[in-house]
Design a protein around this motif. Structure first.
Motif, PDB file in Angstrom:
ATOM      1  N   ASN A 219      19.253 -53.960  -3.446  1.00 20.28           N
ATOM      2  CA  ASN A 219      20.548 -53.802  -4.097  1.00 20.28           C
ATOM      3  C   ASN A 219      20.686 -52.425  -4.734  1.00 20.28           C
ATOM      4  N   SER A 220      19.596 -51.906  -5.295  1.00 18.94           N
ATOM      5  CA  SER A 220      19.638 -50.565  -5.890  1.00 18.94           C
ATOM      6  C   SER A 220      19.922 -49.515  -4.829  1.00 18.94           C
ATOM      7  N   HIS A 221      19.266 -49.648  -3.675  1.00 19.67           N
ATOM      8  CA  HIS A 221      19.481 -48.687  -2.595  1.00 19.67           C
ATOM      9  C   HIS A 221      20.919 -48.761  -2.084  1.00 19.67           C
ATOM     10  N   LEU A 222      21.429 -49.974  -1.900  1.00 18.33           N
ATOM     11  CA  LEU A 222      22.799 -50.124  -1.420  1.00 18.33           C
ATOM     12  C   LEU A 222      23.795 -49.538  -2.413  1.00 18.33           C
ATOM     13  N   THR A 223      23.561 -49.751  -3.693  1.00 23.39           N
ATOM     14  CA  THR A 223      24.439 -49.179  -4.721  1.00 23.39           C
ATOM     15  C   THR A 223      24.411 -47.664  -4.667  1.00 23.39           C
ATOM     16  N   SER A 224      23.220 -47.086  -4.527  1.00 19.77           N
ATOM     17  CA  SER A 224      23.106 -45.626  -4.457  1.00 19.77           C
ATOM     18  C   SER A 224      23.827 -45.071  -3.241  1.00 19.77           C
ATOM     19  N   VAL A 225      23.699 -45.746  -2.103  1.00 25.58           N
ATOM     20  CA  VAL A 225      24.383 -45.294  -0.884  1.00 25.58           C
ATOM     21  C   VAL A 225      25.897 -45.351  -1.069  1.00 25.58           C
ATOM     22  N   MET A 226      26.399 -46.425  -1.652  1.00 25.70           N
ATOM     23  CA  MET A 226      27.840 -46.563  -1.862  1.00 25.70           C
ATOM     24  C   MET A 226      28.361 -45.497  -2.826  1.00 25.70           C
ATOM     25  N   LEU A 227      27.598 -45.192  -3.862  1.00 23.51           N
ATOM     26  CA  LEU A 227      28.017 -44.157  -4.803  1.00 23.51           C
ATOM     27  C   LEU A 227      28.086 -42.792  -4.117  1.00 23.51           C
ATOM     28  N   ARG A 253      11.639 -51.853  -1.074  1.00 26.27           N
ATOM     29  CA  ARG A 253      12.881 -52.271  -0.417  1.00 26.27           C
ATOM     30  C   ARG A 253      12.595 -53.115   0.814  1.00 26.27           C
ATOM     31  N   HIS A 254      11.678 -52.641   1.648  1.00 29.57           N
ATOM     32  CA  HIS A 254      11.356 -53.379   2.877  1.00 29.57           C
ATOM     33  C   HIS A 254       9.852 -53.639   2.991  1.00 29.57           C
ATOM     34  N   ALA A 255       9.139 -53.546   1.884  1.00 25.84           N
ATOM     35  CA  ALA A 255       7.691 -53.776   1.882  1.00 25.84           C
ATOM     36  C   ALA A 255       7.011 -52.897   2.929  1.00 25.84           C
ATOM     37  N   TRP A 256       7.255 -51.590   2.848  1.00 24.29           N
ATOM     38  CA  TRP A 256       6.629 -50.656   3.782  1.00 24.29           C
ATOM     39  C   TRP A 256       5.151 -50.509   3.453  1.00 24.29           C
ATOM     40  N   GLN A 260       4.153 -44.272   8.562  1.00 22.39           N
ATOM     41  CA  GLN A 260       5.214 -43.898   9.487  1.00 22.39           C
ATOM     42  C   GLN A 260       6.561 -44.528   9.155  1.00 22.39           C
ATOM     43  N   ASP A 261       6.578 -45.619   8.382  1.00 24.93           N
ATOM     44  CA  ASP A 261       7.857 -46.243   8.051  1.00 24.93           C
ATOM     45  C   ASP A 261       8.655 -45.387   7.072  1.00 24.93           C
ATOM     46  N   TRP A 262       8.029 -44.992   5.941  1.00 26.19           N
ATOM     47  CA  TRP A 262       8.785 -44.174   4.979  1.00 26.19           C
ATOM     48  C   TRP A 262       8.951 -42.730   5.446  1.00 26.19           C
ATOM     49  N   GLN A 263       8.115 -42.304   6.411  1.00 26.31           N
ATOM     50  CA  GLN A 263       8.260 -40.952   6.961  1.00 26.31           C
ATOM     51  C   GLN A 263       9.349 -40.867   8.025  1.00 26.31           C
ATOM     52  N   SER A 264       9.839 -42.000   8.498  1.00 24.03           N
ATOM     53  CA  SER A 264      10.843 -42.024   9.557  1.00 24.03           C
ATOM     54  C   SER A 264      12.164 -41.398   9.076  1.00 24.03           C
ATOM     55  N   PRO A 265      12.857 -40.656   9.939  1.00 19.20           N
ATOM     56  CA  PRO A 265      14.163 -40.106   9.566  1.00 19.20           C
ATOM     57  C   PRO A 265      15.207 -41.190   9.336  1.00 19.20           C
ATOM     58  N   HIS A 266      14.918 -42.416   9.753  1.00 22.01           N
ATOM     59  CA  HIS A 266      15.850 -43.528   9.573  1.00 22.01           C
ATOM     60  C   HIS A 266      15.444 -44.439   8.415  1.00 22.01           C
ATOM     61  N   ALA A 267      14.551 -43.943   7.556  1.00 23.54           N
ATOM     62  CA  ALA A 267      14.033 -44.777   6.472  1.00 23.54           C
ATOM     63  C   ALA A 267      15.131 -45.240   5.517  1.00 23.54           C
ATOM     64  N   ASP A 268      16.170 -44.432   5.333  1.00 22.42           N
ATOM     65  CA  ASP A 268      17.235 -44.784   4.390  1.00 22.42           C
ATOM     66  C   ASP A 268      18.387 -45.533   5.041  1.00 22.42           C
ATOM     67  N   ASP A 269      18.266 -45.877   6.317  1.00 21.28           N
ATOM     68  CA  ASP A 269      19.329 -46.635   6.977  1.00 21.28           C
ATOM     69  C   ASP A 269      19.511 -47.990   6.294  1.00 21.28           C
ATOM     70  N   VAL A 270      20.744 -48.362   6.093  1.00 19.42           N
ATOM     71  CA  VAL A 270      21.026 -49.663   5.485  1.00 19.42           C
ATOM     72  C   VAL A 270      20.790 -50.777   6.504  1.00 19.42           C
ATOM     73  N   LEU A 271      21.183 -50.534   7.744  1.00 19.09           N
ATOM     74  CA  LEU A 271      20.999 -51.521   8.806  1.00 19.09           C
ATOM     75  C   LEU A 271      19.826 -51.121   9.694  1.00 19.09           C
ATOM     76  N   MET A 272      18.954 -52.045   9.970  1.00 19.25           N
ATOM     77  CA  MET A 272      17.840 -51.884  10.904  1.00 19.25           C
ATOM     78  C   MET A 272      16.934 -50.691  10.563  1.00 19.25           C
ATOM     79  N   PRO A 273      16.432 -50.609   9.336  1.00 21.66           N
ATOM     80  CA  PRO A 273      15.475 -49.550   9.021  1.00 21.66           C
ATOM     81  C   PRO A 273      14.142 -49.833   9.709  1.00 21.66           C
ATOM     82  N   PRO A 274      13.286 -48.829   9.878  1.00 19.78           N
ATOM     83  CA  PRO A 274      11.999 -49.064  10.547  1.00 19.78           C
ATOM     84  C   PRO A 274      11.083 -49.913   9.667  1.00 19.78           C
TER      85      PRO A 274
END
Length: 358
Positions: A219-227, A253-256, A260-274
């Protein structure tokens, strides 16, 4: 001739208005001093929590600038860091239980309590005949970083004291359980895998662990993205402030569990993060202990909110709830009703379960 008596309650028996005013003024003037004294006494009583809280919040930043306040992962004895070579492990080889705290915690959560809320470490050592060791770590670092550090620490323990450790048991609360799972990954996938401690591992206990991530951090991440999407000065400021939380918190957020998960360029994706799947170590019993604020474990509220900080659905985890797990997987799940996240640390039923399944 007798003197007239003074009526009861007459002003002669009461302090003057000036005296009453002076006393009230003195009490009022002493309040700030008393308040500061109370804060000081409270700070002294709970000072061991101050550094872990700071590290949980910004520990990655402290470590990056080599700040001396950054906690280094270490075993702890008598309130101090102890090098593996200096651990006092007398007597014959014993089953050794290693405890890991959660976010912003420290080793004291396993040791200090009251007669009504006993802590598991001293009880197990006294009643089960095991040896208990406690780890403190910087919970602001990435979970995968702490997982690698834990694997190295356990390797050092087995290499330095091979005759002191008969079998190894790992117990983790909240984030500590994720660090244990990450250590298992790196202990079997690292450059020197398998690590020597893996062969000695007897069982793993996961207490209130967000195995599929934390709804609070999501929820914190989603709020930050929306802001950020709103993109005006106040919302940009708020989003930037929120994003200062530590890498350890963000990983929840996703129990990484792997780099390689947090290093991924898609780590901050709201939908389908690695997210790399990290299954239990084969042949090792995993005991997944879940808290629930409710009386029943069959509701959507239980699934989402669980013990108040970790949802029961996340604690059970998809990998642990898999109806067709990998061969030689041993998973045992137990739900403790009307039990909070912190309550899992001092519950007689939880203790009885751990002792029975050591």
């Amino acid at each position: 001739m007798t003197e007239p008596s003074t009526p009861a309650g007459d002003s002669a028996d009461r302090p003057s208005r000036w005296r009453r005013f002076s006393a009230a003024a003195r009490r009022a003037a002493s309040l700030p001093v008393q308040g500061l004294d109370y804060l000081y006494q409270a700070g002294q009583a709970y000072r061991h929590f101050t550094l872990p809280i700071l590290n949980g919040a910004i520990g990655d930043q402290l470590a990056a600038r080599q700040d001396p306040k950054a906690i280094q992962m270490s075993f702890r004895q008598l309130g101090a860091d102890v090098a593996v070579a200096d651990l006092h492990l007398p007597g014959p080889a014993l089953t050794t239980v290693v405890f890991l705290h959660g976010l912003m915690g420290d080793e004291m959560i396993w040791q200090t309590g009251t007669p009504d809320t006993p802590r598991y470490g001293p009880l197990l050592q006294r009643e089960a005949g095991v040896r208990c060791l406690y780890v403190r770590y910087n919970s602001g670092l990435h979970i995968s970083q702490n997982g690698q550090l834990l694997s190295h620490l356990l390797t050092d323990l087995l290499t330095t004291h091979p005759d002191a450790v008969e079998q190894l048991v790992l117990v983790g609360h909240s984030m500590g359980g994720l660090v244990i799972r990450s250590a298992g990954y790196y202990g079997t996938h690292g450059p020197t895998a398998p690590a020597p401690w893996v062969a000695r591992l007897r069982s793993v206990f996961l207490l209130g662990v967000p195995n599929d991530g934390s709804f609070l951090e999501q929820n914190s991440h989603l709020t930050s993205v929306m802001l950020r999407k709103i993109n005006v000065a106040p919302t940009r400021f708020l989003s930037k402030a929120m994003d200062q939380r530590s890498n350890g918190i963000k990983d929840l957020r996703h129990a990484w569990l792997v780099d390689q998960d947090w290093q991924s360029p898609h780590a901050d994706d709201v939908l389908m993060p690695p997210r790399t799947v990290v299954p239990p170590l084969p042949g090792v019993p995993y005991h997944v202990l879940v808290g629930s604020l409710l009386k029943t474990a069959s509701s959507a509220l239980h699934h989402y909110f669980g013990d108040g900080l970790v949802g029961a659905g996340s604690a059970v985890g998809r990998i642990f709830g898999d109806p067709a797990p990998p061969p030689d997987t041993q998973i045992h799940t137990r739900v403790f009703a009307q039990q909070s996240h912190a309550g899992l640390l001092s519950n007689p039923e939880v203790y009885a379960y751990i002792r029975k399944h050591l």
